[in-house]
Design a protein around this motif. Structure first.
Motif, PDB file in Angstrom:
ATOM      1  N   PRO A  71      43.047  36.677  39.788  1.00 53.16           N
ATOM      2  CA  PRO A  71      42.619  35.886  40.953  1.00 53.16           C
ATOM      3  C   PRO A  71      42.809  36.620  42.273  1.00 53.16           C
ATOM      4  O   PRO A  71      41.961  36.537  43.166  1.00 53.16           O
ATOM      5  CB  PRO A  71      43.499  34.630  40.875  1.00 53.16           C
ATOM      6  CG  PRO A  71      43.823  34.497  39.431  1.00 53.16           C
ATOM      7  CD  PRO A  71      43.990  35.904  38.953  1.00 53.16           C
ATOM      8  N   GLU A  72      43.908  37.360  42.413  1.00 52.49           N
ATOM      9  CA  GLU A  72      44.120  38.137  43.631  1.00 52.49           C
ATOM     10  C   GLU A  72      43.038  39.195  43.785  1.00 52.49           C
ATOM     11  O   GLU A  72      42.498  39.409  44.874  1.00 52.49           O
ATOM     12  CB  GLU A  72      45.491  38.805  43.594  1.00 52.49           C
ATOM     13  CG  GLU A  72      46.653  37.884  43.827  1.00 52.49           C
ATOM     14  CD  GLU A  72      47.972  38.636  43.741  1.00 52.49           C
ATOM     15  OE1 GLU A  72      48.769  38.471  44.671  1.00 52.49           O
ATOM     16  OE2 GLU A  72      48.193  39.390  42.780  1.00 52.49           O
ATOM     17  N   ALA A  73      42.719  39.865  42.690  1.00 51.74           N
ATOM     18  CA  ALA A  73      41.691  40.910  42.737  1.00 51.74           C
ATOM     19  C   ALA A  73      40.351  40.328  43.150  1.00 51.74           C
ATOM     20  O   ALA A  73      39.577  40.973  43.868  1.00 51.74           O
ATOM     21  CB  ALA A  73      41.579  41.586  41.373  1.00 51.74           C
ATOM     22  N   PHE A  74      40.080  39.103  42.727  1.00 51.70           N
ATOM     23  CA  PHE A  74      38.802  38.472  43.052  1.00 51.70           C
ATOM     24  C   PHE A  74      38.738  38.098  44.525  1.00 51.70           C
ATOM     25  O   PHE A  74      37.766  38.410  45.213  1.00 51.70           O
ATOM     26  CB  PHE A  74      38.604  37.233  42.178  1.00 51.70           C
ATOM     27  CG  PHE A  74      37.189  36.728  42.147  1.00 51.70           C
ATOM     28  CD1 PHE A  74      36.269  37.259  41.274  1.00 51.70           C
ATOM     29  CD2 PHE A  74      36.792  35.708  43.002  1.00 51.70           C
ATOM     30  CE1 PHE A  74      34.955  36.788  41.233  1.00 51.70           C
ATOM     31  CE2 PHE A  74      35.482  35.226  42.982  1.00 51.70           C
ATOM     32  CZ  PHE A  74      34.568  35.771  42.092  1.00 51.70           C
ATOM     33  N   ILE A  75      39.776  37.446  45.038  1.00 52.60           N
ATOM     34  CA  ILE A  75      39.697  36.985  46.430  1.00 52.60           C
ATOM     35  C   ILE A  75      39.934  38.124  47.424  1.00 52.60           C
ATOM     36  O   ILE A  75      39.449  38.061  48.551  1.00 52.60           O
ATOM     37  CB  ILE A  75      40.669  35.811  46.705  1.00 52.60           C
ATOM     38  CG1 ILE A  75      42.113  36.243  46.545  1.00 52.60           C
ATOM     39  CG2 ILE A  75      40.337  34.620  45.834  1.00 52.60           C
ATOM     40  CD1 ILE A  75      43.114  35.165  46.950  1.00 52.60           C
ATOM     41  N   HIS A  76      40.636  39.185  46.997  1.00 55.34           N
ATOM     42  CA  HIS A  76      40.798  40.357  47.855  1.00 55.34           C
ATOM     43  C   HIS A  76      39.681  41.374  47.598  1.00 55.34           C
ATOM     44  O   HIS A  76      39.651  42.423  48.235  1.00 55.34           O
ATOM     45  CB  HIS A  76      42.159  41.014  47.637  1.00 55.34           C
ATOM     46  CG  HIS A  76      43.314  40.191  48.116  1.00 55.34           C
ATOM     47  ND1 HIS A  76      43.447  39.786  49.426  1.00 55.34           N
ATOM     48  CD2 HIS A  76      44.392  39.692  47.448  1.00 55.34           C
ATOM     49  CE1 HIS A  76      44.574  39.085  49.557  1.00 55.34           C
ATOM     50  NE2 HIS A  76      45.149  39.007  48.371  1.00 55.34           N
ATOM     51  N   SER A  77      38.808  41.061  46.653  1.00 54.54           N
ATOM     52  CA  SER A  77      37.635  41.876  46.338  1.00 54.54           C
ATOM     53  C   SER A  77      38.020  43.326  46.041  1.00 54.54           C
ATOM     54  O   SER A  77      37.519  44.264  46.653  1.00 54.54           O
ATOM     55  CB  SER A  77      36.617  41.819  47.481  1.00 54.54           C
ATOM     56  OG  SER A  77      35.314  42.056  47.007  1.00 54.54           O
ATOM     57  N   SER A  78      38.887  43.496  45.060  1.00 55.94           N
ATOM     58  CA  SER A  78      39.414  44.818  44.751  1.00 55.94           C
ATOM     59  C   SER A  78      38.442  45.644  43.913  1.00 55.94           C
ATOM     60  O   SER A  78      38.175  45.326  42.751  1.00 55.94           O
ATOM     61  CB  SER A  78      40.745  44.702  44.005  1.00 55.94           C
ATOM     62  OG  SER A  78      41.172  45.966  43.559  1.00 55.94           O
ATOM     63  N   ASN A  79      37.928  46.711  44.496  1.00 56.36           N
ATOM     64  CA  ASN A  79      37.093  47.655  43.735  1.00 56.36           C
ATOM     65  C   ASN A  79      37.900  48.338  42.643  1.00 56.36           C
ATOM     66  O   ASN A  79      37.396  48.591  41.540  1.00 56.36           O
ATOM     67  CB  ASN A  79      36.525  48.732  44.671  1.00 56.36           C
ATOM     68  CG  ASN A  79      35.588  48.162  45.715  1.00 56.36           C
ATOM     69  OD1 ASN A  79      34.998  47.111  45.531  1.00 56.36           O
ATOM     70  ND2 ASN A  79      35.458  48.884  46.819  1.00 56.36           N
ATOM     71  N   ILE A  80      39.150  48.643  42.958  1.00 60.28           N
ATOM     72  CA  ILE A  80      39.997  49.363  42.012  1.00 60.28           C
ATOM     73  C   ILE A  80      40.211  48.543  40.744  1.00 60.28           C
ATOM     74  O   ILE A  80      40.061  49.043  39.612  1.00 60.28           O
ATOM     75  CB  ILE A  80      41.347  49.726  42.661  1.00 60.28           C
ATOM     76  CG1 ILE A  80      41.123  50.675  43.849  1.00 60.28           C
ATOM     77  CG2 ILE A  80      42.297  50.345  41.643  1.00 60.28           C
ATOM     78  CD1 ILE A  80      42.366  50.911  44.685  1.00 60.28           C
ATOM     79  N   VAL A  81      40.537  47.264  40.899  1.00 61.59           N
ATOM     80  CA  VAL A  81      40.781  46.422  39.727  1.00 61.59           C
ATOM     81  C   VAL A  81      39.507  46.244  38.918  1.00 61.59           C
ATOM     82  O   VAL A  81      39.520  46.327  37.678  1.00 61.59           O
ATOM     83  CB  VAL A  81      41.367  45.056  40.150  1.00 61.59           C
ATOM     84  CG1 VAL A  81      41.420  44.106  38.959  1.00 61.59           C
ATOM     85  CG2 VAL A  81      42.758  45.236  40.745  1.00 61.59           C
ATOM     86  N   MET A  82      38.385  45.986  39.590  1.00 65.33           N
ATOM     87  CA  MET A  82      37.127  45.812  38.862  1.00 65.33           C
ATOM     88  C   MET A  82      36.781  47.069  38.076  1.00 65.33           C
ATOM     89  O   MET A  82      36.361  46.999  36.913  1.00 65.33           O
ATOM     90  CB  MET A  82      35.990  45.468  39.830  1.00 65.33           C
ATOM     91  CG  MET A  82      36.170  44.164  40.566  1.00 65.33           C
ATOM     92  SD  MET A  82      36.209  42.736  39.447  1.00 65.33           S
ATOM     93  CE  MET A  82      37.241  41.603  40.409  1.00 65.33           C
ATOM     94  N   ALA A  83      36.935  48.225  38.706  1.00 66.91           N
ATOM     95  CA  ALA A  83      36.632  49.480  38.020  1.00 66.91           C
ATOM     96  C   ALA A  83      37.549  49.685  36.818  1.00 66.91           C
ATOM     97  O   ALA A  83      37.105  50.102  35.743  1.00 66.91           O
ATOM     98  CB  ALA A  83      36.769  50.640  39.004  1.00 66.91           C
ATOM     99  N   LYS A  84      38.843  49.387  36.992  1.00 63.73           N
ATOM    100  CA  LYS A  84      39.778  49.577  35.879  1.00 63.73           C
ATOM    101  C   LYS A  84      39.468  48.641  34.724  1.00 63.73           C
ATOM    102  O   LYS A  84      39.551  49.038  33.554  1.00 63.73           O
ATOM    103  CB  LYS A  84      41.217  49.377  36.375  1.00 63.73           C
ATOM    104  CG  LYS A  84      41.768  50.565  37.152  1.00 63.73           C
ATOM    105  CD  LYS A  84      43.264  50.405  37.397  1.00 63.73           C
ATOM    106  CE  LYS A  84      43.867  51.686  37.965  1.00 63.73           C
ATOM    107  NZ  LYS A  84      45.327  51.586  38.148  1.00 63.73           N
TER     108      LYS A  84
END
Length: 443
Positions: free
Chosen positions: A201-214
């Motif tokens: 959820p944090e990655a989604f609302i902070h729009s993390s490119n790093i998490v999505m890529a991983k």
């Protein structure tokens, strides 16, 4: 065409061999309203764009070929799914936003996620079908169906759904986003990132490119390509509108391609394709080909069903709601309605290179987020930073406020608002251990 009194004056003058031949002329009393949907006809009343061309190609061509008279009273009307109230509001707000932010162009769409019917579609600048020559000007294309764009972080809804559906990740999973990803000389970083481990959820609302890529690299290139293909974004989408562009997809799916596509870069699709895919995430996994025809049978347009589990679809709706409540889409929230949404900001490709000063921004919103009925898309091409946006050009400062202005106008026409009592006011879990994001400069 001369008015009747002038025709009579010519007849009364007694000029030999002068007469008048009656001809039919297509008139559009609403002018440019819904022009990119309706299209236009040429001087001989043959459809040259939009629904006009579709009707000609599918119905009238055979009648003309058979030599049958084509009189209005002899033909069945074609009822469109467009709601002119919503269409008018969308064109007004889109025009105001393009001018306010100094954008080169803009687009908007309202889609019923339950049946695929399009209630409004706008592309700015528009044209007047009463002057059809304008329809062929390069800047007047229908950007929703005939333009392709890198949709940026709106793709993260698809990547997150893939990750959750795989069973390798859930809403409590933590992915390390402490450092940028390196691929040789290329680096993937987060825009105003937290640079620490993040929950999904944090990655989604902070729009993390790093998490999505991983997450995408964990599942692999073939998994991402297969998932996106199932949701219809890798092949050309056909609707009643003849103007339809094919997506620009990667020629090979390397590790770095998988990483960039996971957050909406390196792949360009039509906004309608992207909307159809997110609609399927929201409606429980049913991929429905959009239509401009009222009451078109849904079963005949259902491309696939059960693309997602009920749990994954519910999780995506929750994340979209979370992002509108405390994330980058807060400026789209409307009192009385449960809005969900995802923002997207993509660097624009200019002469084969990514520009550092030109963006395409977008917002994809669903309502009600807990039981979706409508999906709203807004898109601005090359918006400028303003003093009131502190120079920011990202989606949260332009495409999202445009979406909020539109939702404020159109939702009372479509849905009854619900205002909870103070004792039962909606509580949205942030799940971050931090204050609310409320950072509209996030992607």
């Amino acid at each position: 065409m001369l008015p009747h009194y002038k025709q009579q004056a010519v007849i009364d003058s007694g000029l030999a061999a002068v007469g008048f031949r009656p001809e039919n002329q297509r008139i559009y009393p609403n002018g440019s309203l819904a022009a990119h949907i309706l299209g236009a006809v040429d001087i001989d009343n043959f459809g040259i764009a939009g629904i006009e061309k579709w009707i000609d190609a599918n119905w009238l061509a055979d009648l003309r070929g058979a030599g049958l008279a084509l009189k209005g009273r002899d033909l069945q009307p074609v009822e469109l799914s467009i709601d002119l109230r919503v269409q008018y509001a969308m064109e007004q707000e889109l025009g105001k936003a393009v001018k306010k932010f100094g954008a080169a162009a803009g687009a908007g769409l309202l889609l019923d996620v339950t049946n695929g019917e399009i209630l409004a579609l706008a592309s700015y600048p528009a044209f007047d079908p009463n002057n059809p020559v304008d329809a062929f000007k390069p800047d007047r294309i229908n950007r929703v169906t005939a333009g392709v764009f890198e949709m940026g972080s709106t793709f993260k809804a698809l990547t997150t759904a893939m990750a959750l559906e795989s069973g390798r990740f859930d809403l409590e999973s933590v992915v390390d986003a402490s450092r940028p990803l390196s691929f040789g000389r290329q680096r993937i970083h987060d825009y105003r990132g937290k640079y620490r481990p993040l929950t999904v959820p944090e990655a989604f609302i902070h729009s993390s490119n790093i998490v999505m890529a991983k997450m995408a690299m964990t599942l692999g290139p073939e998994a991402l390509r297969t998932f996106l293909g199932r949701f219809g974004v890798l092949s050309q989408l056909a609707t009643e509108l003849p103007e339809s562009a094919a997506p620009l997809r990667p020629s090979s799916w390397s590790e770095v391609t998988t990483a960039t596509v996971s957050f909406g870069h390196g792949i360009a699709v039509t906004p309608l394709q992207a909307s159809m895919a997110v609609a399927a995430l929201a409606n429980g996994g049913r991929l429905i080909r959009p239509t401009f025809i009222k009451d078109s049978p849904v079963s005949e347009r259902t491309i696939a069903e059960s693309l997602l589990s009920a749990n994954t679809s519910e999780a995506i709706r929750h994340l979209l709601r979370l992002n509108a409540a405390v994330g980058s889409a807060t400026k789209a929230d409307v009192p009385g309605y449960v809005i969900g949404g995802k923002t997207g900001t993509a660097e624009k490709v200019v002469q084969g290179r990514y520009s550092k000063v030109l963006n395409v921004t977008s917002f994809m919103g669903i309502v009600p987020a807990d039981n979706p009925r409508y999906l709203l898309l807004t898109l601005l091409d090359e918006p400028r930073g303003l003093a009131e946006t502190y120079g920011n050009r990202t989606s949260g400062w332009n495409a999202v406020p445009l979406g909020g202005a539109l939702l404020h106008r159109i939702l009372p026409m479509l849905l009854k608002p619900v205002f909870p009592s103070p004792s039962s006011a909606e509580a949205v879990p942030v799940a971050t251990g931090e204050p609310s994001v409320d950072d509209s400069s996030s992607d």
